[in-house]
Design an enzyme around this catalytic site. Structure first.
Site, short mmCIF file in Angstrom:
data_model
loop_
_atom_site.label_atom_id
_atom_site.label_comp_id
_atom_site.label_asym_id
_atom_site.label_seq_id
_atom_site.Cartn_x
_atom_site.Cartn_y
_atom_site.Cartn_z
CG ASP A 1 56.53 32.50 24.09
OD1 ASP A 1 56.38 33.45 23.32
OD2 ASP A 1 55.59 31.82 24.53
CG ASP B 1 51.21 35.78 25.92
OD1 ASP B 1 50.53 36.20 26.88
OD2 ASP B 1 51.64 36.52 25.01
CG ASP C 1 53.92 28.28 25.33
OD1 ASP C 1 54.53 29.28 24.90
OD2 ASP C 1 52.68 28.20 25.32
#
Length: 213
Positions: A9, A11, A161
């Site tokens: 991922d 961001d 995250d």
């Protein structure tokens, strides 16, 4: 079988964008009809899934695509200021040098991601960048990447995250490493039962080896 591909991922996992995204979201709150995020709200939201966050905010589902487009557009101006998560750059270099194929799947724009990677001398490490505009359709994006790149799911690990990263990876039948340095709290991530939960980028080098066994 050895895992050869690691999909990240962007961001909150590679780029430290949480504060910038909160600032942008607060600036757009009046236009899109949701409440601004206070520090207390942010602490609460870290324990929510994406669906719970949208419900809590009160923003219309119909406005979500337009909001995401506006956020990505405003984030473009902040790209020169953004930095990688401390320690992640060195880990990415190490994984690349060990022969892993690295990729990114993100809801951010390819232009933003490419600019960030170039600014931080990381662009040569990644074989592919795939972007999707939907919050809840990450499984479809992952499956499309697996198909287009002709990847065996057993040779792929996802690193993210957010709780939605875990949910999407499990639905796509790939292993997932959840990281606690991004948006969602360790408690929220643990509830989704990722393959492994880690607290620091350096741990990636250790747990990747475990998942490869």
């Amino acid at each position: 079988m050895t895992h050869k591909v690691i999909i990240f991922d962007f961001d909150g996992t590679i780029a430290d964008t949480v504060d910038a995204l909160v600032t942008i979201a607060n600036r757009l709150a009046g236009e899109f009809g949701y409440i601004q995020i206070t520090p207390e709200d942010l602490a609460l939201l870290r324990n929510f899934t994406s669906r719970e966050i949208i419900k809590y905010s009160g923003v219309s589902m119909l406005k979500i695509p337009f909001l995401l487009k506006k956020v990505k557009g405003e984030l473009k101006a902040k790209i020169p200021e953004l930095k990688p998560i401390p320690g992640i750059s060195e880990v990415l270099v190490a994984l690349h040098s060990q022969g892993y194929r690295l990729g990114i799947i993100t809801s951010n724009s390819p232009e933003n991601v490419t600019a960030f990677l170039s600014n931080n001398q990381l662009n040569h490490l990644f074989e592919f960048i795939y972007s999707g505009v939907t919050i809840f359709g990450k499984t479809t994006i992952i499956n499309n990447v697996l198909k287009q790149k002709k990847l065996d799911p057993t040779t792929v690990i996802y690193v993210g995250d957010e709780t939605r990263d875990i949910e999407a990876s499990k639905k796509a039948n790939i292993k997932v490493i959840a990281v606690t340095w991004g948006f969602n709290s360790p408690e929220a991530l643990a509830k989704q039962e990722p393959s492994i939960l880690i607290n620091h980028p350096q741990e990636l080098l250790e747990v990747i080896g475990v998942l490869d066994c």
